[in-house]
Enzyme design. Structure first.
Site, PDB file in Angstrom:
ATOM      1  N   ASP A  47     -10.443   3.803   5.575  1.00  0.00           N
ATOM      2  CA  ASP A  47     -10.829   2.390   5.632  1.00  0.00           C
ATOM      3  C   ASP A  47     -12.348   2.225   5.673  1.00  0.00           C
ATOM      4  OD1 ASP A  47      -8.968   0.275   5.622  1.00  0.00           O
ATOM      5  OD2 ASP A  47      -8.220   0.835   7.606  1.00  0.00           O
ATOM      6  N   GLN A  49      -3.711  -0.879  10.391  1.00  0.00           N
ATOM      7  CA  GLN A  49      -3.838  -2.196   9.764  1.00  0.00           C
ATOM      8  C   GLN A  49      -4.353  -3.242  10.758  1.00  0.00           C
ATOM      9  OE1 GLN A  49      -3.387  -2.825   6.533  1.00  0.00           O
ATOM     10  NE2 GLN A  49      -3.543  -5.051   6.589  1.00  0.00           N
ATOM     11  N   LYS A  89       0.845  -1.209   0.000  1.00  0.00           N
ATOM     12  CA  LYS A  89       0.000   0.000   0.000  1.00  0.00           C
ATOM     13  C   LYS A  89       0.873   1.249   0.000  1.00  0.00           C
ATOM     14  CE  LYS A  89      -3.756  -2.216   2.641  1.00  0.00           C
ATOM     15  NZ  LYS A  89      -4.417  -2.351   3.935  1.00  0.00           N
TER      16      LYS A  89
HETATM   17  N1  GUN Z   1      -6.589  -6.007   7.138  1.00  0.00           N
HETATM   18  C1  GUN Z   1      -7.125  -6.716   6.114  1.00  0.00           C
HETATM   19  N2  GUN Z   1      -7.829  -5.910   5.291  1.00  0.00           N
HETATM   20  C2  GUN Z   1      -7.725  -4.663   5.791  1.00  0.00           C
HETATM   21  C3  GUN Z   1      -8.218  -3.392   5.379  1.00  0.00           C
HETATM   22  O1  GUN Z   1      -8.926  -3.238   4.374  1.00  0.00           O
HETATM   23  N3  GUN Z   1      -7.879  -2.345   6.176  1.00  0.00           N
HETATM   24  C4  GUN Z   1      -7.132  -2.479   7.290  1.00  0.00           C
HETATM   25  N4  GUN Z   1      -6.882  -1.397   8.028  1.00  0.00           N
HETATM   26  N5  GUN Z   1      -6.660  -3.644   7.704  1.00  0.00           N
HETATM   27  C5  GUN Z   1      -6.963  -4.728   6.956  1.00  0.00           C
END
Ligand code: GUN
Length: 295
Positions: A119, A96, A52
């Site tokens: 998110d 995350q 990311k």
């Molecule tokens: N862990 C798995 N998918 C995601 C997501 O879309 N956002 C975040 N913050 N953590 C994740």
């Protein structure tokens, strides 16, 4: 002709659109900023956040990853989030998941400023999605599935959609997105889960099947209506003695047997995965545009 939905190509289109939006923001004196927060050393999270951050830099975002030790307390994490909420260099904040067990994820996601919650996990954004007001942030993975369906020309209005899984990150928001009244939704949505009596029977009625329950290769050919659109959100690590690592990744769909029966199907990898990052960065561009508009 292939029946594959090319998530990498569609994600690239969205990245190009986002890069153009970033260029406009910069020309108006604002560099959009995205802060990643990672707690502990979960190997998958390290890879995901690394991907990311790399993509966000490529598209011109300003981004940083704060890595906190596994022993970080909830109070310490909340202090960091409060500082990021108040810091104008950050338009988006991503904490995350998964977090260490001693930290309550719902408390953490409720602490992120909803205007920076790219998110879409804050209760305000969850509520706005349910209300269908279009103004909040939509979680990236189901938002990405929605874009895949729209950009692949899948007719959603009146379609029978079955979502497998009721998780807060994918299943529930996926259902909320597709049942809204509107041109690119308006589907009849069924969510099946571990309490459902006849899972296969529901699946066989689906025009669009979204598999997001985290069970390796759960969706078999006999659960799919001929011509159905099949979207595989699953990422499951399973043992495989023939690989160097001793494991391999598989989706929630038994791809080899389902592909010939499907009208359209996402490969895995190369389907939903790339879309999650694309939607995150599109959300962050919007957070920065909103910030500029409100100034
Ligand atoms: N862990 C798995 N998918 C995601 C997501 O879309 N956002 C975040 N913050 N953590 C994740």
């Amino acid at each position: 002709m292939t029946n594959l939905i090319d998530g990498r190509a569609i994600a690239q289109q969205i990245h190009a659109e986002t890069a153009a939006r970033v260029a406009v923001l910069k020309s108006r004196g604002l560099t959009p900023g995205l802060l990643f927060i990672r707690v502990g050393e979960d190997p998958a999270s390290q890879v995901y956040v690394g991907m990311k951050e790399k993509k966000s830099a490529e598209l011109g975002f300003h981004s940083t990853t704060r890595v906190l030790p596994e022993t970080t307390t909830q109070a310490e994490l909340l202090t960091l989030i409060a500082a990021a909420n108040a810091d104008p260099q950050w338009h988006g904040i991503l904490v995350q998941a998964p977090l260490p067990r001693h930290i309550d994820q719902t408390v953490i996601y409720a602490a992120v400023d909803p205007a920076k919650d790219v998110d879409g996990f804050h209760p305000v954004n969850v509520g706005r999605l349910m209300l269908g007001d279009g103004g909040g942030f939509i979680p990236c993975t189901p938002g990405g599935v929605h874009e895949l369906l729209i950009r692949s020309g899948v007719a959603l209005s009146g379609a029978e959609v079955v979502v497998l899984g009721r998780g807060n990150i994918v299943g529930k928001p996926m259902a909320a997105i597709l049942l809204q009244k509107g041109r690119n939704a308006n589907a009849t949505v069924t969510v099946v889960h571990s309490g459902t009596r006849d899972v296969a029977g529901h699946c066989r009625r689906a025009d669009v099947l979204v598999a997001a329950m985290g069970v390796p290769e759960f969706v078999r050919a006999d659960m799919v209506k001929p011509g159905a659109v099949v979207i595989d959100v699953g990422v499951n690590r399973v043992p495989d003695a023939t690989t160097k690592s001793g494991t391999r990744l598989v989706g929630d769909v038994a791809f080899a047997e389902v592909q010939p029966k499907a009208g359209l199907i996402t490969p895995n990898p190369g389907g939903v995965g790339p879309m999650t990052i694309a939607m995150l960065l599109a959300n962050t561009a919007r957070a920065a545009e909103n910030f500029l508009g409100a100034r």
